[in-house]
Design a protein around this motif. Structure first.
Motif, mmCIF file in Angstrom:
data_model
loop_
_atom_site.group_PDB
_atom_site.id
_atom_site.type_symbol
_atom_site.label_atom_id
_atom_site.label_comp_id
_atom_site.label_asym_id
_atom_site.label_seq_id
_atom_site.Cartn_x
_atom_site.Cartn_y
_atom_site.Cartn_z
ATOM 1 N N PRO A 125 0.833 -1.208 0.000
ATOM 2 C CA PRO A 125 0.000 0.000 0.000
ATOM 3 C C PRO A 125 0.868 1.259 0.000
ATOM 4 O O PRO A 125 2.072 1.206 0.262
ATOM 5 C CB PRO A 125 -0.799 -0.129 1.303
ATOM 6 N N PRO A 126 0.258 2.422 -0.253
ATOM 7 C CA PRO A 126 1.047 3.668 -0.336
ATOM 8 C C PRO A 126 1.581 4.157 1.003
ATOM 9 O O PRO A 126 2.589 4.867 1.039
ATOM 10 C CB PRO A 126 0.059 4.673 -0.932
ATOM 11 N N THR A 127 0.904 3.850 2.097
ATOM 12 C CA THR A 127 1.388 4.265 3.420
ATOM 13 C C THR A 127 1.602 3.028 4.293
ATOM 14 O O THR A 127 1.170 1.924 3.952
ATOM 15 C CB THR A 127 0.390 5.209 4.115
ATOM 16 N N LEU A 128 2.272 3.252 5.430
ATOM 17 C CA LEU A 128 2.512 2.148 6.358
ATOM 18 C C LEU A 128 1.188 1.715 6.984
ATOM 19 O O LEU A 128 0.452 2.539 7.528
ATOM 20 C CB LEU A 128 3.498 2.572 7.453
ATOM 21 N N ARG A 129 0.900 0.419 6.936
ATOM 22 C CA ARG A 129 -0.364 -0.087 7.471
ATOM 23 C C ARG A 129 -0.164 -1.030 8.656
ATOM 24 O O ARG A 129 -1.131 -1.527 9.219
ATOM 25 C CB ARG A 129 -1.146 -0.812 6.365
ATOM 26 N N VAL A 130 1.083 -1.285 9.012
ATOM 27 C CA VAL A 130 1.413 -2.065 10.198
ATOM 28 C C VAL A 130 2.302 -1.186 11.077
ATOM 29 O O VAL A 130 3.334 -0.692 10.621
ATOM 30 C CB VAL A 130 2.138 -3.378 9.843
ATOM 31 N N VAL A 131 1.889 -0.987 12.316
ATOM 32 C CA VAL A 131 2.597 -0.046 13.191
ATOM 33 C C VAL A 131 2.997 -0.750 14.492
ATOM 34 O O VAL A 131 2.130 -1.216 15.231
ATOM 35 C CB VAL A 131 1.718 1.175 13.527
ATOM 36 N N PRO A 132 4.300 -0.823 14.790
ATOM 37 C CA PRO A 132 4.726 -1.338 16.103
ATOM 38 C C PRO A 132 4.297 -0.365 17.198
ATOM 39 O O PRO A 132 4.355 0.855 17.027
ATOM 40 C CB PRO A 132 6.251 -1.387 15.988
ATOM 41 N N THR A 133 3.865 -0.901 18.326
ATOM 42 C CA THR A 133 3.430 -0.058 19.436
ATOM 43 C C THR A 133 4.358 -0.153 20.643
ATOM 44 O O THR A 133 4.503 0.817 21.385
ATOM 45 C CB THR A 133 2.010 -0.433 19.872
ATOM 46 N N GLN A 134 4.976 -1.313 20.862
ATOM 47 C CA GLN A 134 5.913 -1.447 21.964
ATOM 48 C C GLN A 134 6.832 -2.640 21.734
ATOM 49 O O GLN A 134 6.503 -3.559 20.987
ATOM 50 C CB GLN A 134 5.189 -1.580 23.302
ATOM 51 N N MET A 135 7.999 -2.592 22.394
ATOM 52 C CA MET A 135 8.981 -3.663 22.268
ATOM 53 C C MET A 135 9.747 -3.793 23.574
ATOM 54 O O MET A 135 10.039 -2.788 24.241
ATOM 55 C CB MET A 135 9.964 -3.373 21.121
ATOM 56 N N THR A 136 10.046 -5.022 23.934
ATOM 57 C CA THR A 136 10.896 -5.309 25.079
ATOM 58 C C THR A 136 12.077 -6.140 24.606
ATOM 59 O O THR A 136 11.894 -7.137 23.895
ATOM 60 C CB THR A 136 10.133 -6.088 26.166
ATOM 61 N N MET A 137 13.279 -5.715 24.963
ATOM 62 C CA MET A 137 14.473 -6.467 24.646
ATOM 63 C C MET A 137 15.166 -6.854 25.943
ATOM 64 O O MET A 137 15.512 -5.990 26.754
ATOM 65 C CB MET A 137 15.452 -5.667 23.786
ATOM 66 N N ASP A 138 15.356 -8.150 26.145
ATOM 67 C CA ASP A 138 16.099 -8.666 27.286
ATOM 68 C C ASP A 138 17.423 -9.234 26.798
ATOM 69 O O ASP A 138 17.454 -9.977 25.804
ATOM 70 C CB ASP A 138 15.322 -9.772 28.010
ATOM 71 N N MET A 139 18.503 -8.895 27.481
ATOM 72 C CA MET A 139 19.824 -9.387 27.106
ATOM 73 C C MET A 139 20.513 -9.987 28.330
ATOM 74 O O MET A 139 20.634 -9.325 29.361
ATOM 75 C CB MET A 139 20.687 -8.269 26.524
ATOM 76 N N HIS A 140 20.928 -11.240 28.206
ATOM 77 C CA HIS A 140 21.716 -11.909 29.237
ATOM 78 C C HIS A 140 23.169 -11.952 28.745
ATOM 79 O O HIS A 140 23.441 -12.457 27.654
ATOM 80 C CB HIS A 140 21.207 -13.324 29.475
ATOM 81 N N MET A 141 24.081 -11.418 29.546
ATOM 82 C CA MET A 141 25.486 -11.314 29.147
ATOM 83 C C MET A 141 26.365 -12.077 30.138
ATOM 84 O O MET A 141 26.398 -11.744 31.326
ATOM 85 C CB MET A 141 25.908 -9.843 29.090
ATOM 86 N N VAL A 142 27.044 -13.098 29.647
ATOM 87 C CA VAL A 142 27.954 -13.900 30.465
ATOM 88 C C VAL A 142 29.377 -13.594 30.014
ATOM 89 O O VAL A 142 29.699 -13.714 28.821
ATOM 90 C CB VAL A 142 27.652 -15.399 30.335
ATOM 91 N N GLY A 143 30.215 -13.179 30.958
ATOM 92 C CA GLY A 143 31.567 -12.759 30.583
ATOM 93 C C GLY A 143 32.634 -13.321 31.488
ATOM 94 O O GLY A 143 32.370 -13.809 32.597
ATOM 95 N N GLY A 144 33.844 -13.248 31.016
ATOM 96 C CA GLY A 144 35.004 -13.649 31.790
ATOM 97 C C GLY A 144 36.174 -12.745 31.490
ATOM 98 O O GLY A 144 36.297 -12.211 30.379
ATOM 99 N N MET A 145 37.044 -12.508 32.501
ATOM 100 C CA MET A 145 38.238 -11.687 32.335
ATOM 101 C C MET A 145 39.435 -12.420 32.924
ATOM 102 O O MET A 145 39.306 -13.183 33.889
ATOM 103 C CB MET A 145 38.054 -10.327 33.025
#
Length: 361
Positions: free
Chosen positions: A91-111
């Protein structure tokens, strides 16, 4: 322009900061020996010392912003052009609109302290993304057909870093470090999900770029960090970047990322400190395009990524000093937006939260 000023100030602080020596080396671990938990690669270790870490970060996004202006879903659906218009079913305009998003990130590290001047660091990420959408009926107008959610989860990109000390270690409580990091493309860029189209169909195409798990490219991650403490006060600054080296196998490159941050901390007791931090970021648009990502939704357009933001963050660091808890660190940080100028329309970040555990031996 403001980001260049922030980056310059952070680098100048790292290279030209005055020295305020701590009165003596504390034998017991102190809360202020580490930066706020949201600052990565801030410190190095002595030769032969190891450290394990785990961080959990959540990012909440709600509402649409274009530049500095907020847009309602109806405004997006009726006024934002669809760059794919002219292709079959577009279509000529956007017809699907995101309303919210959650991003979870688990970070495992070593030094690991390769020497007193050089520490090696590795980090593996696990991502979980969820996004809600509204689908408007095909054509024009604001009649809603329905809603749907998409999700993706899995291993993200992996990073390996050398943290190199630029100071001579003569002043207790001060570190100036150069980070030379490389991000490895271990995250998927071919994730799919079932959607609801404006024509009422429910196919399962490849999801837009925001829902993919990695960059698909090798990325250089340099950083310069300065931090110091004197008495009950601590402060520091870091300038960092993520520079993409080439386009990925799907024909696009995520935007380069530049950031500068500065913080101050106050040690309430030797086992607890409170911090306040400012962070400025600039992220470029996506270059190129994945031909498998084509839909009347803002997240499918590579131009609708990146922008400039300023964030205020508040944190707490805790460290065990005796018995079984000695050396165990627990820290948390909450971030709130102060300024957002986005290459929109795109979802705007409303809050970030990070909590982490660290233990050295």
């Amino acid at each position: 322009m403001y980001l260049k000023i922030c980056l310059g100030a952070a680098i100048a602080a790292a290279l030209c900061a005055p020295a305020y020596a701590h009165e003596d080396e504390e034998k017991s671990p102190r809360a202020m020996e580490h930066a706020p938990i949201g600052v990565m690669g801030d410190h190095r270790h002595k030769k032969g010392e190891w450290m394990a870490s785990y961080r959990f970060m959540r990012m909440d996004m709600d509402g649409v912003r274009d530049g500095t202006d907020s847009l309602t879903p109806d405004q997006v659906a009726t006024s934002v052009p669809n760059r794919f218009f002219g292709n079959s079913g577009q279509p000529p305009t956007l017809r699907v609109v995101p309303t919210q998003m959650t991003m979870d990130m688990h970070m495992v590290g070593g030094m690991y302290g390769l020497s007193d001047r050089v520490t090696l660091m590795g980090m593996v990420n696990f991502l979980s993304n969820d996004m809600d959408h509204i689908t408007y009926m095909g054509g024009m107008g604001t009649n809603v057909l329905g809603g749907f959610s998409t999700s993706s989860e899995g291993i993200g990109d992996t990073s390996v870093t050398a943290i190199i000390g630029l100071d001579d270690g003569s002043r207790a409580g001060r570190q100036i470090n150069l980070n030379l990091g490389l991000s490895l493309p271990t995250g998927s860029i071919e994730e799919t999900a079932q959607i609801l189209t404006p024509m009422g169909m429910t196919p399962s195409p490849r999801m837009p770029y925001a829902m993919q798990l990695g960059s698909g490219t090798f990325d250089v991650k340099p950083a310069l960090t300065y931090q110091e403490r004197s008495g009950r006060l601590g402060w520091g600054a870091q300038a960092s970047a993520v520079i993409r080296l080439d386009e990925n196998d799907e024909g696009y490159t995520l935007g380069d990322r530049f950031a500068a941050t500065g913080w101050i901390a106050y040690e309430v007791e030797s086992w607890i400190s409170l911090s306040a931090r400012l962070k400025a970021s600039s992220v470029g648009q996506i270059e190129g395009m994945d031909p498998a990502i084509m839909a009347p939704v803002q997240t499918a357009d590579p131009d609708n990524y990146g922008g400039e933001t300023v964030e205020a963050l508040f944190g707490v660091n805790l460290v065990g000093q005796e018995g079984a808890l000695r050396g165990h660190r627990l820290a948390a940080e909450v971030g709130l937006p102060l300024y957002r100028d986005l290459n929109g329309p795109q979802l705007e970040t409303d809050a970030t939260f990070t909590i982490g555990w660290q233990k050295a031996w």
